[in-house]
Design an enzyme around this catalytic site. Structure first.
Site, PDB file in Angstrom:
ATOM      1  N   HIS A 103      23.211 -17.366   1.053  1.00 37.73           N
ATOM      2  CA  HIS A 103      21.920 -16.681   0.949  1.00 37.73           C
ATOM      3  C   HIS A 103      21.810 -15.919  -0.385  1.00 37.73           C
ATOM      4  O   HIS A 103      20.756 -15.927  -1.019  1.00 37.73           O
ATOM      5  CB  HIS A 103      21.745 -15.671   2.086  1.00 37.73           C
ATOM      6  N   LYS A 154      22.068 -27.168   2.129  1.00 42.42           N
ATOM      7  CA  LYS A 154      22.962 -27.389   3.265  1.00 42.42           C
ATOM      8  C   LYS A 154      22.143 -27.934   4.445  1.00 42.42           C
ATOM      9  O   LYS A 154      22.560 -28.845   5.139  1.00 42.42           O
ATOM     10  CB  LYS A 154      23.652 -26.099   3.652  1.00 42.42           C
ATOM     11  N   GLN A 182      15.994 -30.064   6.794  1.00 44.43           N
ATOM     12  CA  GLN A 182      14.995 -28.989   6.823  1.00 44.43           C
ATOM     13  C   GLN A 182      14.237 -28.923   5.494  1.00 44.43           C
ATOM     14  O   GLN A 182      13.010 -28.775   5.458  1.00 44.43           O
ATOM     15  CB  GLN A 182      15.702 -27.663   7.103  1.00 44.43           C
ATOM     16  N   SER A 219      27.959 -20.947   6.194  1.00 44.50           N
ATOM     17  CA  SER A 219      26.944 -20.948   7.245  1.00 44.50           C
ATOM     18  C   SER A 219      27.133 -19.695   8.084  1.00 44.50           C
ATOM     19  O   SER A 219      28.272 -19.233   8.276  1.00 44.50           O
ATOM     20  CB  SER A 219      27.134 -22.187   8.128  1.00 44.50           C
ATOM     21  N   ARG A 241      26.951 -19.533  11.095  1.00 40.60           N
ATOM     22  CA  ARG A 241      27.651 -19.884  12.337  1.00 40.60           C
ATOM     23  C   ARG A 241      29.166 -19.934  12.161  1.00 40.60           C
ATOM     24  O   ARG A 241      29.895 -19.948  13.150  1.00 40.60           O
ATOM     25  CB  ARG A 241      27.167 -21.245  12.854  1.00 40.60           C
TER      26      ARG A 241
HETATM   27  O1  PAF Z   1      17.301 -22.041   7.393  1.00 40.71           O
HETATM   28  C1  PAF Z   1      17.030 -21.055   8.096  1.00 40.71           C
HETATM   29  O2  PAF Z   1      17.713 -20.021   8.065  1.00 40.71           O
HETATM   30  C2  PAF Z   1      15.832 -21.116   9.030  1.00 40.71           C
HETATM   31  O3  PAF Z   1      15.674 -22.381   9.574  1.00 40.71           O
HETATM   32  C3  PAF Z   1      14.529 -20.634   8.371  1.00 40.71           C
HETATM   33  C4  PAF Z   1      14.134 -21.537   7.219  1.00 40.71           C
HETATM   34  C5  PAF Z   1      14.713 -19.212   7.863  1.00 40.71           C
HETATM   35  C6  PAF Z   1      13.404 -20.655   9.397  1.00 40.71           C
HETATM   36  O4  PAF Z   1      13.683 -19.844  10.476  1.00 40.71           O
END
Ligand code: PAF
Length: 280
Positions: free
Chosen positions: A37, A149, A153, A185, A187
């Site tokens: 992030h 990653k 999405q 991640s 997780r």
């Molecule tokens: O990748 C993520 O953390 C989530 O899928 C997102 C894009 C913030 C949407 O909730």
């Protein structure tokens, strides 16, 4: 750093920024922030005059209530981290704020949400599209940043931007890995010590598979990867697919396709790990 909890308060601040002609970057997150992030935040901070990081664990993208409940939530630490990075604005809405009523929208994502993760997690990407469209509406960013990653999405969000005719740029950011190769991640903290030690095997296998792409066909690579996981009793290979980067269509032969992605999902005890390798 200002933390906003409502769309209205956020909009008041952002309208003034937009009116003065400044660019706004958005980094949407579900919190439990890690270096993956922060790399998005650094890139967004360098390319925009104002920056919004959102933290919201979006219930509509979880098809497993246990996964939603167990999703790590570390808001105080996240805010400390963002403060130390000089982030201007953090948006931390409640579920009620984002979903004052049930969101019944379904997005036509073609085949993109039916394959790979979509096969295992029905409705997941529609939930992602719901929340991301709401965040885009609330922030109206110039650019929004997503990690590679979650490759599927990323492709889906690009499709969403076209579908909704939104004039914003989606910026893809490379996967950030631990020193041993495990993709970062939120997780990963749920892996046991033994699982964590074994987890780099996933990236190592992807890299070896890429090396083999010089001599083996896509089908041969798929069966080679499958055989590697047969020797790993703790890891259950959910899928390994070779797809084209634009539309996630399966690649049956190399031909002249240049942009190829190896996508993998592995169930590891209670944790699902996804990873990928993009050939450029
Ligand atoms: O990748 C993520 O953390 C989530 O899928 C997102 C894009 C913030 C949407 O909730």
């Amino acid at each position: 750093m200002i933390v906003y909890r409502t769309k209205n308060d956020l909009a008041l601040h952002l309208d003034a920024i937009r009116d003065s002609g400044k660019s706004i970057g958005l980094v949407p997150t579900m919190g439990a922030l890690h270096r993956g992030h922060t790399s998005l935040v650094e890139k967004a901070a360098g390319e925009n005059e104002a920056l919004v990081v959102s933290i919201f664990v979006n219930p509509t993208q979880f098809n497993d209530p246990v996964d939603l409940e167990k999703y790590p939530r570390t808001l105080d630490l996240d805010l400390e981290m963002l403060q130390s990075m000089n982030v201007d604005i953090v948006f931390v809405p409640s579920v009620k704020e984002m979903y004052p009523e049930e969101d019944n929208r379904t997005f036509d994502l073609g085949n993109l949400d039916k394959v790979l993760e979509g096969e295992q997690r029905t409705g997941h990407f529609n939930g992602v599209a719901q929340i991301v469209s709401k965040l885009f509406e609330a922030v109206k960013p110039t650019r929004a940043y997503f990690g590679q990653k979650d490759f599927q999405q990323l492709v889906i969000i690009r499709r969403l931007v076209k579908l909704l005719n939104l004039g914003l740029t989606i910026v893809a950011c490379p996967i950030i890995r631990e020193e041993d190769g495990l993709a970062m991640s939120s997780r990963n903290v749920r892996l046991s010590k033994e699982e964590r030690n074994l987890a780099p095997f996933i990236h190592i296998t992807l890299k070896l598979a890429r090396e083999k792409s010089g001599t083996l066909s896509p089908a041969e690579i798929k069966s080679w990867v499958t055989s590697q996981f047969e020797n790993q009793p703790l890891m259950n290979l959910e899928y390994f697919e070779i797809v084209e980067d634009k539309d996630l269509k399966p690649v049956a032969e190399w031909g002249d396709k240049v942009n190829i992605v190896f996508c993998i999902a592995v169930q590891f005890g209670e944790v699902r790990i996804i990873d990928n390798l993009i050939f450029d």
